[in-house]
Write a protein that holds these residues in place. Structure first.
Motif, PDB file in Angstrom:
ATOM      1  N   ALA A  32       0.831  -1.205   0.000  1.00 52.65           N
ATOM      2  CA  ALA A  32       0.000   0.000   0.000  1.00 52.65           C
ATOM      3  C   ALA A  32       0.864   1.254   0.000  1.00 52.65           C
ATOM      4  CB  ALA A  32      -0.932  -0.014   1.212  1.00 52.65           C
ATOM      5  N   ASP A  33       1.964   1.229   0.766  1.00 59.39           N
ATOM      6  CA  ASP A  33       2.881   2.373   0.772  1.00 59.39           C
ATOM      7  C   ASP A  33       3.468   2.624  -0.611  1.00 59.39           C
ATOM      8  OD1 ASP A  33       2.567   2.885   3.483  1.00 59.39           O
ATOM      9  OD2 ASP A  33       4.166   1.508   4.064  1.00 59.39           O
ATOM     10  N   ALA A  34       3.610   1.569  -1.400  1.00 58.81           N
ATOM     11  CA  ALA A  34       4.163   1.690  -2.743  1.00 58.81           C
ATOM     12  C   ALA A  34       3.108   2.092  -3.774  1.00 58.81           C
ATOM     13  CB  ALA A  34       4.818   0.375  -3.165  1.00 58.81           C
ATOM     14  N   GLY A  35       1.869   2.356  -3.326  1.00 60.38           N
ATOM     15  CA  GLY A  35       0.822   2.796  -4.238  1.00 60.38           C
ATOM     16  C   GLY A  35       0.082   1.672  -4.926  1.00 60.38           C
ATOM     17  N   ARG A  36       0.169   0.452  -4.381  1.00 60.53           N
ATOM     18  CA  ARG A  36      -0.460  -0.684  -5.038  1.00 60.53           C
ATOM     19  C   ARG A  36      -1.649  -1.226  -4.243  1.00 60.53           C
ATOM     20  NH1 ARG A  36       5.119  -1.878  -5.950  1.00 60.53           N
ATOM     21  NH2 ARG A  36       5.173  -3.412  -4.256  1.00 60.53           N
ATOM     22  N   ALA A  37      -2.261  -0.395  -3.426  1.00 57.99           N
ATOM     23  CA  ALA A  37      -3.372  -0.871  -2.593  1.00 57.99           C
ATOM     24  C   ALA A  37      -4.551  -1.351  -3.428  1.00 57.99           C
ATOM     25  CB  ALA A  37      -3.832   0.244  -1.648  1.00 57.99           C
ATOM     26  N   ALA A  38      -4.878  -0.640  -4.517  1.00 51.23           N
ATOM     27  CA  ALA A  38      -6.043  -1.021  -5.333  1.00 51.23           C
ATOM     28  C   ALA A  38      -5.839  -2.348  -6.051  1.00 51.23           C
ATOM     29  CB  ALA A  38      -6.365   0.100  -6.319  1.00 51.23           C
ATOM     30  N   ALA A  98     -10.736  10.919 -10.288  1.00 50.69           N
ATOM     31  CA  ALA A  98     -11.351   9.961  -9.369  1.00 50.69           C
ATOM     32  C   ALA A  98     -10.393   8.872  -8.939  1.00 50.69           C
ATOM     33  CB  ALA A  98     -12.587   9.316 -10.012  1.00 50.69           C
ATOM     34  N   ARG A  99      -9.265   8.740  -9.641  1.00 51.51           N
ATOM     35  CA  ARG A  99      -8.313   7.686  -9.288  1.00 51.51           C
ATOM     36  C   ARG A  99      -7.325   8.132  -8.234  1.00 51.51           C
ATOM     37  NH1 ARG A  99      -5.689   4.714 -14.277  1.00 51.51           N
ATOM     38  NH2 ARG A  99      -5.111   3.393 -12.533  1.00 51.51           N
ATOM     39  N   ARG A 100      -7.350   9.394  -7.864  1.00 45.52           N
ATOM     40  CA  ARG A 100      -6.320   9.899  -6.961  1.00 45.52           C
ATOM     41  C   ARG A 100      -6.281   9.232  -5.595  1.00 45.52           C
ATOM     42  NH1 ARG A 100      -6.993  16.259  -8.590  1.00 45.52           N
ATOM     43  NH2 ARG A 100      -6.054  16.068 -10.646  1.00 45.52           N
ATOM     44  N   PRO A 101      -7.439   8.781  -5.018  1.00 42.80           N
ATOM     45  CA  PRO A 101      -7.347   8.144  -3.710  1.00 42.80           C
ATOM     46  C   PRO A 101      -6.663   6.797  -3.717  1.00 42.80           C
ATOM     47  CG  PRO A 101      -9.583   8.930  -4.168  1.00 42.80           C
ATOM     48  CD  PRO A 101      -8.815   8.995  -5.436  1.00 42.80           C
ATOM     49  N   LEU A 102      -6.325   6.244  -4.906  1.00 40.89           N
ATOM     50  CA  LEU A 102      -5.848   4.871  -4.939  1.00 40.89           C
ATOM     51  C   LEU A 102      -4.454   4.706  -4.375  1.00 40.89           C
ATOM     52  CD1 LEU A 102      -7.251   3.796  -8.415  1.00 40.89           C
ATOM     53  CD2 LEU A 102      -8.207   3.402  -6.156  1.00 40.89           C
ATOM     54  N   TRP A 115      -1.089   6.993  -2.103  1.00 42.04           N
ATOM     55  CA  TRP A 115      -0.647   8.239  -1.483  1.00 42.04           C
ATOM     56  C   TRP A 115      -0.057   9.183  -2.520  1.00 42.04           C
ATOM     57  CZ3 TRP A 115      -1.015  10.918   2.853  1.00 42.04           C
ATOM     58  CH2 TRP A 115      -0.135  11.970   3.030  1.00 42.04           C
ATOM     59  N   ASN A 116       0.830   8.654  -3.366  1.00 40.39           N
ATOM     60  CA  ASN A 116       1.461   9.505  -4.363  1.00 40.39           C
ATOM     61  C   ASN A 116       0.437  10.129  -5.294  1.00 40.39           C
ATOM     62  OD1 ASN A 116       3.995   8.925  -3.380  1.00 40.39           O
ATOM     63  ND2 ASN A 116       4.255   7.137  -4.709  1.00 40.39           N
ATOM     64  N   ALA A 117      -0.602   9.336  -5.675  1.00 34.11           N
ATOM     65  CA  ALA A 117      -1.591   9.866  -6.585  1.00 34.11           C
ATOM     66  C   ALA A 117      -2.409  10.957  -5.942  1.00 34.11           C
ATOM     67  CB  ALA A 117      -2.518   8.739  -7.061  1.00 34.11           C
ATOM     68  N   SER A 118      -2.631  10.846  -4.625  1.00 25.91           N
ATOM     69  CA  SER A 118      -3.493  11.823  -3.977  1.00 25.91           C
ATOM     70  C   SER A 118      -2.794  13.139  -3.729  1.00 25.91           C
ATOM     71  CB  SER A 118      -4.008  11.254  -2.638  1.00 25.91           C
ATOM     72  OG  SER A 118      -2.937  11.069  -1.756  1.00 25.91           O
ATOM     73  N   VAL A 119      -1.474  13.177  -3.722  1.00 20.92           N
ATOM     74  CA  VAL A 119      -0.791  14.419  -3.425  1.00 20.92           C
ATOM     75  C   VAL A 119       0.033  14.930  -4.594  1.00 20.92           C
ATOM     76  CG1 VAL A 119      -0.664  13.878  -0.977  1.00 20.92           C
ATOM     77  CG2 VAL A 119       1.234  13.234  -2.455  1.00 20.92           C
ATOM     78  N   ALA A 120       0.159  14.137  -5.659  1.00 19.19           N
ATOM     79  CA  ALA A 120       1.016  14.543  -6.759  1.00 19.19           C
ATOM     80  C   ALA A 120       0.633  15.879  -7.367  1.00 19.19           C
ATOM     81  CB  ALA A 120       1.018  13.458  -7.845  1.00 19.19           C
ATOM     82  N   PRO A 121      -0.689  16.175  -7.599  1.00 17.93           N
ATOM     83  CA  PRO A 121      -1.022  17.449  -8.197  1.00 17.93           C
ATOM     84  C   PRO A 121      -0.729  18.633  -7.283  1.00 17.93           C
ATOM     85  CG  PRO A 121      -2.800  15.870  -8.445  1.00 17.93           C
ATOM     86  CD  PRO A 121      -1.839  15.319  -7.456  1.00 17.93           C
TER      87      PRO A 121
END
Length: 419
Positions: free
Chosen positions: A264-270, A391-395, A397-403
């Protein structure tokens, strides 16, 4: 979050959740001693579950208002008081009151998880949540074996006496070992924290992950609430102590899933969630062989507990990342799905087994898993259809804060965008 602090929080979770499930192996002597009719002994466990549901709504949101370290210690003390009342009860209503109180303050589990998430740096949040929640599975599965052994040696009251002593010891240890939190935002009142729970149910991320948890733990409850039925039946006819050993089998898979936090820390939770749910369905194919084999179901139990824990950790990672300003509230609301799903699995598996045998129960558990996988697939499809992929940003950590790389992860704007 050092390894020692993670271990303390995991022990808190294990002891707290054990107070709810410890009665399962000792229902018969407990009901006989308290004068509870055999047909009503199920209410002994239900009393703790009802208290737990009340605590999720009334007590867990307090973690967004007061220091969670002190709250963990206070809840452990109150849970110890409830277990002491149960251990010394001479009438059934006194025991029920003690069990309800212990269950209500067993929500210290969610406060411990919220604490672990709040003090973790983003790159280690999933790992810490994974280790801490592993204590929950140890408590659920280990309580069956340990309480049975204690009851055989010193009676059922010794189970709650030991849990009370452990809770008090952990309360002192928490205050000594864990550092106080550094609040990033000014807390609101508990009334506002509780009332804000309703708004979560209108958010796609929370609702989808909650529904996944509902079906996930319905599948989990189908196994562990019905497993003793075929094991005590022909051809196996195992005793209670032998059946309790299957809890340790489940621990192997559940503890192995602590690795899910790193994924999950690596962004693979989904994607991990989807793969784990598919593995859960496969596990039921092996568990269904129980009337003819023991080894195949043992492999299936390991896979099932691995899959359940992997999804559970991934869910909590995504939700605490999306709502860093109200971690306790979002975890408490999420766990309502967990409780309702567990209750559904426990209530249906015995009826299905009576009508259709273990094959029917296995199909029921696999069906719950398939429903969870369908919710995950629908959510992924909606994520891809979102405007500009937002809509994919919550998937992750990096996606949710990148912008908004310059915005701290606890800011309200980041939280709302992730939602």
């Amino acid at each position: 979050m050092t390894a020692w602090r993670r271990l303390v929080l995991a022990m808190v979770c294990g002891v707290a959740v054990a107070s709810i499930y410890a009665a399962q192996p000792v229902l018969e002597p407990m009901g006989h001693d308290l004068g509870v009719p055999p047909g009503l002994t199920g209410w002994i466990v239900a009393a703790g579950q009802f208290g737990y549901l009340a605590g999720l709504v009334l007590l867990v949101p307090l973690g967004d208002v007061v220091d969670r370290r002190r709250l963990i210690a206070a809840h452990l003390v109150m849970a110890a008081a409830g277990m002491t009342l149960t251990a010394s009860a001479s009438a059934s209503w006194v025991a029920f009151s003690g069990l309800a109180a212990a269950g209500m303050f067993a929500v210290v589990v969610q406060t411990a998880v919220a604490y672990a998430a709040s003090v973790s740096v983003p790159a280690e949040r999933g790992r810490n949540i994974g280790v801490v929640t592993a204590g929950v599975v140890v408590g659920i599965l280990g309580a069956r074996a340990v309480s049975g052994a204690l009851a055989e040696a010193w009676g059922w009251r010794s189970v709650y006496a030991v849990l009370a002593v452990l809770s008090l010891a952990l309360a002192a240890l928490v205050l000594l070992v864990l550092p106080p939190e550094e609040r990033r935002s000014r807390p609101t009142g508990n009334g506002r924290a509780v009332s804000s729970l309703g708004g979560l149910f209108g958010q796609r991320l929370f609702l989808s992950r909650g529904l996944i948890a509902f079906f996930l733990f319905a599948s989990f409850g189908t196994l562990w609430s019905g497993l003793s039925l075929p094991l005590t039946d022909a051809p196996w006819q195992l005793g209670e102590s032998q059946i309790g050993l299957f809890g340790f089998v489940g621990l192997a898979g559940a503890l192995g899933a602590a690795r899910a936090g790193r994924w999950a820390d690596a962004g693979r939770a989904a994607p991990v969630t989807g793969l784990a749910l598919a593995l859960l369905i496969l596990a039921w194919a092996a568990i269904a062989q129980l009337p003819w084999s023991l080894w195949m179901p043992i492999v299936g139990i390991v896979l099932l507990d691995f899959a359940v824990q992997a999804v559970h950790v991934s869910n909590q990672h995504l939700l605490t990342t999306a709502h860093p300003d109200r971690i306790s509230s979002v975890i408490g609301a999420y766990m309502v799905f967990y409780s309702l799903g567990s209750a559904l699995g426990a209530a249906t598996t015995t009826a299905v087994y009576a009508a259709h045998g273990w094959t029917g129960s296995s199909l029921l558990g696999a069906g719950f898993a398939a429903c969870a996988l369908a919710v995950w697939a629908a959510d992924r499809r909606l994520s891809r259809c979102g405007p500009n992929g937002s809509a994919r940003r919550p998937l992750s950590w990096n996606a949710s804060v990148a912008p908004q790389a310059s915005v701290p992860p606890s800011s309200n704007s980041s939280s709302q965008q992730s939602s």
